[in-house]
Write an enzyme that holds these catalytic residues in place. Structure first.
Site, PDB file in Angstrom:
ATOM      1  CG  ASP A  35      49.339 -52.274  26.487  1.00  0.00           C
ATOM      2  OD1 ASP A  35      50.010 -52.377  27.536  1.00  0.00           O
ATOM      3  OD2 ASP A  35      48.557 -51.334  26.248  1.00  0.00           O
ATOM      4  CG  ASP A  39      46.592 -57.540  24.904  1.00  0.00           C
ATOM      5  OD1 ASP A  39      46.364 -56.585  24.150  1.00  0.00           O
ATOM      6  OD2 ASP A  39      46.367 -57.516  26.122  1.00  0.00           O
ATOM      7  CB  SER A  84      34.803 -49.730  28.791  1.00  0.00           C
ATOM      8  OG  SER A  84      34.547 -50.850  28.012  1.00  0.00           O
ATOM      9  CG  LEU A  85      32.706 -45.164  26.707  1.00  0.00           C
ATOM     10  CD1 LEU A  85      33.311 -43.793  26.487  1.00  0.00           C
ATOM     11  CD2 LEU A  85      31.198 -45.055  26.837  1.00  0.00           C
ATOM     12  CD  GLU A 114      31.083 -35.411  28.576  1.00  0.00           C
ATOM     13  OE1 GLU A 114      31.825 -36.349  28.954  1.00  0.00           O
ATOM     14  OE2 GLU A 114      30.037 -35.105  29.139  1.00  0.00           O
ATOM     15  CE  LYS A 116      37.709 -43.496  25.761  1.00  0.00           C
ATOM     16  NZ  LYS A 116      38.887 -43.832  26.525  1.00  0.00           N
ATOM     17  CG  ASP A 118      45.101 -41.720  28.297  1.00  0.00           C
ATOM     18  OD1 ASP A 118      44.560 -42.705  28.831  1.00  0.00           O
ATOM     19  OD2 ASP A 118      46.143 -41.786  27.633  1.00  0.00           O
ATOM     20  NE  ARG A 137      35.789 -50.093  33.402  1.00  0.00           N
ATOM     21  CZ  ARG A 137      36.087 -51.288  32.923  1.00  0.00           C
ATOM     22  NH1 ARG A 137      37.200 -51.871  33.260  1.00  0.00           N
ATOM     23  NH2 ARG A 137      35.264 -51.914  32.101  1.00  0.00           N
ATOM     24  CE1 TYR A 219      32.923 -40.553  32.991  1.00  0.00           C
ATOM     25  CE2 TYR A 219      34.983 -39.335  33.057  1.00  0.00           C
ATOM     26  CZ  TYR A 219      34.304 -40.535  33.102  1.00  0.00           C
ATOM     27  OH  TYR A 219      34.996 -41.690  33.249  1.00  0.00           O
ATOM     28  CE  LYS A 305      29.866 -39.188  28.330  1.00  0.00           C
ATOM     29  NZ  LYS A 305      30.175 -38.648  29.663  1.00  0.00           N
ATOM     30  CE  LYS A 329      40.698 -45.885  22.023  1.00  0.00           C
ATOM     31  NZ  LYS A 329      41.212 -45.884  23.395  1.00  0.00           N
ATOM     32  CB  CYS A 422      44.104 -67.387 -14.163  1.00  0.00           C
ATOM     33  SG  CYS A 422      43.016 -68.021 -12.875  1.00  0.00           S
ATOM     34  CB  CYS A 425      41.902 -71.670 -15.336  1.00  0.00           C
ATOM     35  SG  CYS A 425      41.709 -69.926 -15.766  1.00  0.00           S
ATOM     36  CB  CYS A 438      40.697 -65.068 -14.312  1.00  0.00           C
ATOM     37  SG  CYS A 438      40.447 -66.614 -15.212  1.00  0.00           S
ATOM     38  CB  CYS A 443      38.505 -69.728 -14.034  1.00  0.00           C
ATOM     39  SG  CYS A 443      39.648 -69.607 -12.674  1.00  0.00           S
TER      40      CYS A 443
HETATM   41  S1  IVH Z   1      31.556 -41.853  29.876  1.00  0.00           S
HETATM   42  C1  IVH Z   1      28.893 -45.546  30.976  1.00  0.00           C
HETATM   43  N1  IVH Z   1      33.023 -39.708  29.532  1.00  0.00           N
HETATM   44  O1  IVH Z   1      36.965 -43.730  29.030  1.00  0.00           O
HETATM   45  C2  IVH Z   1      29.655 -44.441  30.312  1.00  0.00           C
HETATM   46  N2  IVH Z   1      34.155 -41.772  29.942  1.00  0.00           N
HETATM   47  O2  IVH Z   1      36.957 -46.216  27.285  1.00  0.00           O
HETATM   48  C3  IVH Z   1      30.864 -44.084  31.070  1.00  0.00           C
HETATM   49  N3  IVH Z   1      36.585 -41.606  30.017  1.00  0.00           N
HETATM   50  O3  IVH Z   1      35.947 -46.180  31.294  1.00  0.00           O
HETATM   51  C4  IVH Z   1      31.945 -43.480  30.326  1.00  0.00           C
HETATM   52  N4  IVH Z   1      36.697 -39.428  29.675  1.00  0.00           N
HETATM   53  O4  IVH Z   1      37.163 -44.133  32.254  1.00  0.00           O
HETATM   54  C5  IVH Z   1      33.027 -41.041  29.753  1.00  0.00           C
HETATM   55  N5  IVH Z   1      34.166 -37.734  29.233  1.00  0.00           N
HETATM   56  C6  IVH Z   1      34.178 -39.034  29.478  1.00  0.00           C
HETATM   57  C7  IVH Z   1      35.389 -39.777  29.665  1.00  0.00           C
HETATM   58  C8  IVH Z   1      35.324 -41.151  29.879  1.00  0.00           C
HETATM   59  C9  IVH Z   1      37.389 -40.545  29.898  1.00  0.00           C
HETATM   60  C10 IVH Z   1      37.066 -42.998  30.229  1.00  0.00           C
HETATM   61  C11 IVH Z   1      36.275 -43.773  31.258  1.00  0.00           C
HETATM   62  C12 IVH Z   1      35.830 -45.017  30.534  1.00  0.00           C
HETATM   63  C13 IVH Z   1      36.726 -45.067  29.368  1.00  0.00           C
HETATM   64  C14 IVH Z   1      36.051 -45.815  28.229  1.00  0.00           C
END
Ligand code: IVH
Length: 695
Positions: A35, A39, A84-85, A114, A116, A118, A137, A219, A305, A329, A422, A425, A438, A443
């Site tokens: 990555d 980038d 995204s978040l 909740e 997240k 992956d 997406r 979700y 949320k 995260k 320093c 000075c 210092c 100075c």
């Molecule tokens: S809510 C508008 N809930 O994480 C709010 N996202 O980095 C929509 N993801 O693009 C996101 N688990 O693909 C939400 N319980 C969860 C999630 C979740 C995974 C992903 C999702 C999002 C990404 C954001």
């Protein structure tokens, strides 16, 4: 700097390489480079294109940043943008975000936490209860239609139990166990379940997708017909379950106080929500992080949320993410790089700060080439030497930090020691606590720092006085201390390095204009240690509205009046008194006053018209009100009358304004003996201007 021809060649090469990598990453889900490498190439391309917009290719891969658009799947526009978040990396960061939501939206909110997942984000569009389209997406606005593939996923219902028009968002994932079994049979193995899931959802033959046991957790849901809509996230999740979706059972709800959790959320629930107050969240986040490896699927964090959908609507979106949700995260972004040198900087107070100059590296979303090392103790702790390879982290918005040494240098360099003198000075440095200073107030580096702070945007805001200009003035000996910037003959500088007539006129004007800056700004700009904007506001709001008044207190040794101000500690006051007893500081202030700067503030009209009946009182507000909805209206009334407000009841809270449905805060207030006031009494206090007799 490259020539136009060189830029053109490089743009063409980068575009071609990036296009290939994008294909491997997004379409084949089989990246060829890391990555970071990717980038770096993309950043370089964006940079070159910004310099030479005419050279940008019409099909430049930079137009697809973060998109998974591939060929072979029709492009479809999303009805709701798939954003995204925003992210936090600490429990504190999450709590701060919660406070912001409450300030912007509504004090009495509940939050759902909740996992997240992956995986790969997917939006399912149902029409009259039938799955019409499944869309990736993409770039958030347009995605790829992968309906035939999605239909092979068993946990995606093809027909709902009710004929809704609804968009459902969820995450497609592959369980760890299934990944391990499948990946072993592949020619080229995938790096992780996420990549394999992403590759599978984009198979051209849906029969191949069907071979892989993908699942989806739903979700979020968006109703086409407002009449179908529900009012909380918890209800959405229940409904999704009732409609036949797979919903992750790991859900917890947190509210202001236990008593504030809405009854509808706890009634008749078939699923076990862990519930608690906001303060319990950091512990809960930690607990889930620990359980992470035991889960059957991979998660890369948690999502917090706002539960109340009405407030979500009110909070809205920025261009990139909703304001009502936050990703926590697990891993702070980290990168490794080499230490090229360790420099020392002299701050405006004389404090010496070592700074590691490192080979530029991308950490999270930013390029890092300097990292603060704080002090000698920190260097010792790391056992850091020049040439070492270090891990650099960045948590949230905070400054990057050296986490640890990952590889020692092979040049024989030993742990770095701060110099004895320093660098500016040559005065011998002194140690005070953890830091090195210092001690010479004249100075040059300190003078530059002091003046740069004074002229800074947050302080006196003198335009044109950038770091180079300030250094120039100090190096020429034209300026030795702050007041000197008001006496320099700027016209006489015209013709010297970089000084045109325009510049000279701008500086002279900025200096004149700054004389109108209010007393509060002047006081902050003086740079008294521990005495920033907040402390200055407390001081002036407490009625100490002039420098004369303040200096009289210092001279008579009256520190008690200040210590009595709520929010002031003994330490702040002592450091203020020490600074204002220093003859050099006194001379600086006297000169600035003679030069015409503001050293007092008139009482405000608000204070004149509104009696400060709540001065020195600390108020907390709970429950709901007839006249003060949202509750922030009550907070404003209190603050306009000199009161302080807090979000929780402590032993320091003098008053609790309790509306209907007040929960555990009322009990806490009773146990502390806090004065409890109801809405009618409060309105009478505001009208009659009467306090409660406790003053
Ligand atoms: S809510 C508008 N809930 O994480 C709010 N996202 O980095 C929509 N993801 O693009 C996101 N688990 O693909 C939400 N319980 C969860 C999630 C979740 C995974 C992903 C999702 C999002 C990404 C954001």
């Amino acid at each position: 700097m490259e020539t136009v021809e060189q830029a053109q060649v490089e743009i063409a090469r980068l575009s071609e390489d990036l296009r290939r990598h994008q294909h491997h990453y997004y379409v084949e889900a089989q990246p060829l480079v890391s990555d970071t490498q990717y980038d770096r190439m993309m950043d370089r391309l964006l940079y070159l294109e910004s310099l030479y917009p005419a050279l940008k290719l019409s099909d430049s891969p930079s137009q697809r940043v973060g998109s998974d658009l591939g060929t072979g799947f029709p492009e479809v526009r999303h009805t709701v943008p798939v954003l995204s978040l925003d992210k936090a990396y600490t429990g504190d960061g999450v709590l701060q975000w919660i406070q912001r939501c409450r300030q912007r939206g509504e004090q009495r909110l509940s939050f759902v936490v909740e996992e997240k997942i992956d995986g790969v984000s997917l939006v399912l569009y149902y029409e009259k209860g039938l799955l019409a389209r499944a869309v990736t997406r993409g770039n958030g606005f347009v995605g790829n239609d992968v309906t035939p593939n999605a239909k092979t996923i068993k946990s995606i219902p093809l027909r709902l139990s009710r004929p809704y028009d609804i968009a459902v968002r969820g995450e497609v994932f592959l369980a760890k166990e299934d990944f391990a079994a499948l990946n072993g049979t592949m020619e080229v193995p995938y790096a992780n379940p996420r990549n394999l899931a992403a590759g599978t959802i984009r198979r051209l033959k849906s029969s191949e997708t069907a071979q892989v046991p993908l699942k989806m957790f739903a979700y979020e849901a968006y109703f086409a017909n407002p009449a179908d809509a529900v009012h909380s996230h918890v209800e959405i999740l229940r409904l999704l379950k009732a409609l036949g979706f797979l919903v992750n059972p790991s859900i917890a709800v947190f509210a202001d106080t236990n008593g504030d959790i809405f009854p509808t959320m706890t009634e008749g629930q078939d699923d076990a929500f862990v519930q608690g107050v906001y303060g319990d969240i950091p512990e809960y986040l930690g607990k889930l992080e620990q359980q992470r490896s035991a889960l059957a699927y991979e998660i890369d964090g948690l999502v917090i949320k706002v539960n109340e959908l009405g407030v979500r609507e009110f909070l809205g979106y920025t261009g990139h993410h909703p304001r009502w949700a936050l990703a926590y995260k697990f891993d702070a972004p980290e990168a490794q790089t080499g230490v090229l040198a360790i420099d020392v900087q002299v701050g405006r107070t004389g404090r010496i700060t070592p700074v590691a100059r490192v080979k530029t590296v991308k950490v999270g979303n930013s390029m890092v080439s300097n990292v603060t090392l704080h002090n000698q103790d920190y260097i010792n702790l790391l056992e850091l030497a020049i040439g070492d390879t270090v891990a650099i982290s960045k948590r949230g918005d905070v400054i990057p930090a050296v986490e640890r040494v990952v590889e020692k240098n092979e040049d024989g360099n030993t742990t770095c020691q701060l110099p004895a003198e320093c660098p500016s000075c040559k005065t011998t440095l002194v140690r005070n606590g953890a830091h090195t200073f210092c001690p010479n107030g004249d100075c040059p580096d300190q003078v530059v720092g002091r003046i740069s702070f004074f002229v800074g945007r947050q302080q006196m805001d003198l335009e044109g006085f950038g770091p180079e200009t300030v250094s120039f003035l100090v190096e020429r000996g034209l300026v030795r201390d702050i007041p000197d910037i008001y006496t320099v003959d700027y016209d006489a500088l015209v013709g010297q390095s970089g000084f045109g007539e325009k510049k000279a006129a701008a500086l002279a004007l900025a200096v004149e204009k700054s004389k109108e800056q209010p007393y509060r700004s002047v006081l902050v700009a003086l740079g008294i240690p521990d005495f920033g904007k907040k402390a200055v506001d407390l001081l002036v709001n407490a009625g100490i509205r002039s420098m004369k008044q303040l200096l009289e207190m210092v001279d008579s040794g009256d520190s008690e009046t200040l210590v009595a101000i709520k929010g002031f500690g003994r330490k702040t006051v002592d450091s203020l008194f020490a600074e204002l007893s220093d003859s050099k500081v006194r001379e600086r202030i006297a000169r600035l006053e003679l030069l015409g700067l503001q050293f007092s503030e008139a009482a405000t009209t608000a204070e004149e018209t509104l009696p400060q009946i709540f001065r020195n009182q600390v108020w907390c507000v709970t429950g709901s009100f007839e006249r003060f909805a949202p509750r922030s209206l009550a907070l404003k009334e209190i603050e306009a009358r000199g009161g302080r407000t807090t979000s929780s009841v402590t032993s320091k809270t003098s008053h609790l304004l309790a509306g209907s449905g007040a929960g555990s805060k009322l009990q806490q207030a009773q146990s502390f003996g806090t004065t409890v006031v109801d809405e009618q009494q409060f309105i009478r206090m505001l009208q009659g201007g009467e306090g409660d007799g406790s003053r």
